[in-house]
Design a protein around this motif. Structure first.
Motif, PDB file in Angstrom:
ATOM      1  N   GLY A 134       0.723  -1.310  -0.033  1.00  0.00           N
ATOM      2  CA  GLY A 134      -0.020   0.062  -0.052  1.00  0.00           C
ATOM      3  C   GLY A 134       0.935   1.286   0.117  1.00  0.00           C
ATOM      4  O   GLY A 134       0.560   2.259  -0.739  1.00  0.00           O
ATOM      5  N   ASP A 146      -7.395   7.097  -0.709  1.00  0.00           N
ATOM      6  CA  ASP A 146      -7.076   5.657  -0.266  1.00  0.00           C
ATOM      7  C   ASP A 146      -8.494   5.142   0.399  1.00  0.00           C
ATOM      8  O   ASP A 146      -8.871   5.467   1.449  1.00  0.00           O
ATOM      9  CB  ASP A 146      -5.962   5.978   0.896  1.00  0.00           C
ATOM     10  N   SER A 200      -4.253  -0.272   0.224  1.00  0.00           N
ATOM     11  CA  SER A 200      -3.367  -1.212   0.908  1.00  0.00           C
ATOM     12  C   SER A 200      -4.087  -2.572   0.693  1.00  0.00           C
ATOM     13  O   SER A 200      -5.239  -2.923   1.268  1.00  0.00           O
ATOM     14  CB  SER A 200      -3.133  -1.078   2.136  1.00  0.00           C
ATOM     15  N   SER A 239      -3.568  -5.353   1.543  1.00  0.00           N
ATOM     16  CA  SER A 239      -2.945  -6.175   2.548  1.00  0.00           C
ATOM     17  C   SER A 239      -3.950  -6.203   3.635  1.00  0.00           C
ATOM     18  O   SER A 239      -4.042  -7.017   4.530  1.00  0.00           O
ATOM     19  CB  SER A 239      -1.525  -5.488   3.285  1.00  0.00           C
ATOM     20  N   LYS A 240      -5.052  -5.311   3.570  1.00  0.00           N
ATOM     21  CA  LYS A 240      -6.042  -5.265   4.488  1.00  0.00           C
ATOM     22  C   LYS A 240      -7.274  -6.234   4.089  1.00  0.00           C
ATOM     23  O   LYS A 240      -7.228  -7.412   3.725  1.00  0.00           O
ATOM     24  CB  LYS A 240      -6.513  -3.913   4.681  1.00  0.00           C
TER      25      LYS A 240
HETATM   26  C1  LIG Z   1      -1.826  -0.232   5.814  1.00  0.00           C
HETATM   27  C2  LIG Z   1      -2.259   0.985   5.133  1.00  0.00           C
HETATM   28  C3  LIG Z   1      -1.337   1.440   3.996  1.00  0.00           C
HETATM   29  C4  LIG Z   1      -0.052   0.903   3.955  1.00  0.00           C
HETATM   30  O1  LIG Z   1      -0.202  -0.288   3.294  1.00  0.00           O
HETATM   31  P1  LIG Z   1       0.845  -1.490   3.304  1.00  0.00           P
HETATM   32  O2  LIG Z   1       0.138  -2.453   2.545  1.00  0.00           O
HETATM   33  O3  LIG Z   1       1.201  -2.005   4.652  1.00  0.00           O
HETATM   34  O4  LIG Z   1       2.030  -0.765   2.558  1.00  0.00           O
HETATM   35  C5  LIG Z   1      -1.897   2.646   3.527  1.00  0.00           C
HETATM   36  N1  LIG Z   1      -3.129   3.227   3.695  1.00  0.00           N
HETATM   37  C6  LIG Z   1      -3.865   2.419   4.720  1.00  0.00           C
HETATM   38  C7  LIG Z   1      -5.536   3.293   4.843  1.00  0.00           C
HETATM   39  C8  LIG Z   1      -3.503   1.575   5.410  1.00  0.00           C
HETATM   40  O5  LIG Z   1      -4.428   1.089   6.157  1.00  0.00           O
END
Ligand SMILES: *Cc1c(COP(=O)(O)O)cnc(C)c1O
Length: 432
Positions: free
Chosen positions: A90, A188, A210, A212-213
């Motif tokens: 992200g 975002d 991201s 990842s979430k």
């Molecule tokens: C976690 C997060 C990021 C960063 O993402 P990564 O995948 O950890 O690099 C950016 N924006 C938001 C809102 C996030 O929750």
């Protein structure tokens, strides 16, 4: 030959399952992993044309990979955009989204409540690259926002639901101000996901994630995505967006806006930024991300249902000082959430204990089902104290500006049984 289904006619849940990889007759039903750095061609001349961007095709995975592109196209459909790309994280997504249209000497307007990593990226690291930024309170009036624009302002960046402040953004207000000054609004959309909000419908121009979430959803792979709505007309401001509107000498003088039309922004980010800065997502991670996306609509709904139950429980508990969840009627962002996220907000709640900051670590250590991890938004309930963890580099003043109270507990509600999550909280609250 059978007619192909029209993705544009499908609901979001069907897009989650069906978009992206579309197998031809006899091909693999499931998205294949192209675990290859490179791609083979019969003639040297053809390879040359790829390097000149005269032909489209894969040649090196640092720039593009078919597995990644299939997953990016699913995210693109979910957001209702025209082009998308995956990034390694992200952080890389937000960095590339901004850096694709900014250079040394330029200026960005950033919501003050964005994720700590984004805050640091813009205010510390990109500052070293000569890109300055002004912070804006997401609740600021149009006049206050308008006053921040400068000649060299190139974009506005904010989050649909801020992590961890849980501020709901008035996207239309920010889009109006950005467009009045001839710059795009970047959102975002990590916490909301396109299941709950599609920022392009409210005037946003670029969306980042991201992945990842919630998109991955199982905390197995770090990743990011950038999606372009195709709505921002860069060529209307050729002096402002020179990188898109004037010839790129590193590609024999092609001009992205002329050659790629609505694909210009994502093409430039791919062939310039990925080429030079190299933050591609691994195809294997993209495959895992796609598995997560197939159930995104089910998981997000369950996260929201559970979070509302947990927030309601906490709000009524005598040992809890305050609860912040935009799905609660008592919340200051309830009205905005009803407008922008009518089907649910997210699974993340924040709250503070009457016993205060000192009692917070003890309370967290007592939790059994909820694990202490530096993560949010996955299937398992987890908890974090930003002032001691993710935001520990910030002063009390900066914490306040970021909307992070020193006693704020970030509680990411998973998709277990809500009754078990509540039971866990109940027993841990007994000891504070
Ligand atoms: C976690 C997060 C990021 C960063 O993402 P990564 O995948 O950890 O690099 C950016 N924006 C938001 C809102 C996030 O929750």
């Amino acid at each position: 030959m059978k007619d192909k289904m029209n993705l544009k006619e499908l609901g979001l849940g069907s897009i989650c399952v069906q978009a992206g990889w579309q197998p031809e007759n006899g091909e693999s039903r499931v998205l294949p992993i192209y675990q290859s750095t490179t791609f083979k061609y019969d003639s040297s001349e053809q390879m040359g044309r790829l390097f000149d961007l005269e032909d489209s095709g894969y040649f090196y995975t640092r720039l593009q990979n078919p597995t990644n592109d299939m997953v990016a196209s699913k995210i693109c459909e979910l957001e209702g955009g025209v082009a998308a790309m995956l990034t390694a994280s992200g952080q890389a997504a937000n960095y590339f989204a901004v850096f694709n249209i900014c250079e040394s000497g330029d200026h960005v307007i950033l919501s003050s409540t964005v994720y700590g990593g984004t805050h640091n990226l813009l205010t510390v690291t990109m500052k070293k690259m000569g890109i300055t930024c002004s912070l804006v309170d997401p609740d600021a009036s149009e006049d206050e926002i308008n006053a921040l624009f400068k000649e060299n302002t190139k974009c506005v960046l904010a989050e649909t639901i801020a992590n961890p402040a849980l501020v709901v953004l008035d996207i239309e207000k920010f889009a109006k101000c950005a467009h009045a000054h001839g710059v795009p609004l970047m959102i975002d959309n990590t916490f909301a996901t396109p299941i709950n909000c599609r920022p392009f419908e409210f005037g946003a121009d670029i969306v980042t994630h991201s992945t990842s979430k919630y998109m991955d959803g199982h905390a197995v792979s770090v990743g990011g995505a950038i999606v372009d709505s195709g709505n921002f007309d860069w060529s209307r401001y050729p002096d402002k967006f020179k990188g898109l509107c004037t010839p790129d000498e590193s590609y024999h003088g092609i001009t992205y806006c002329e050659k790629f039309g609505k694909g210009a922004y994502i093409t430039k980010a791919t062939v310039q930024l990925m080429r030079d800065l190299g933050s591609i997502q691994s195809p294997f991670n993209a495959f895992l991300l796609n598995m997560g996306l197939e159930t995104l609509h089910l998981r997000v709904a369950k996260h929201c249902e559970n979070a509302l139950e947990v927030a309601t429980f906490l709000e009524q508990h005598e040992k809890v000082a305050w609860v912040n969840y935009p799905g609660l009627k008592s919340n200051r962002y309830y009205e905005l959430a009803q407008k922008y996220l009518p089907n649910g907000t997210c699974g993340v709640i924040s709250f503070g204990l009457k016993a205060g900051r000192e009692a917070t670590p003890k309370f967290m250590d007592q939790l059994q089902l909820a694990a202490i991890v530096t993560h949010v938004a996955d299937a398992r309930t987890c908890v974090l104290h930003p002032a001691s963890h993710t935001h520990r580099q910030m002063s009390d003043e900066q914490l306040k500006e970021a909307g992070v109270a020193p006693d704020l507990i970030r509680f990411s509600v998973g998709i277990e049984c809500a009754s078990d999550i509540i039971k866990d909280l109940e027993q841990a609250l007994k000891i504070v």
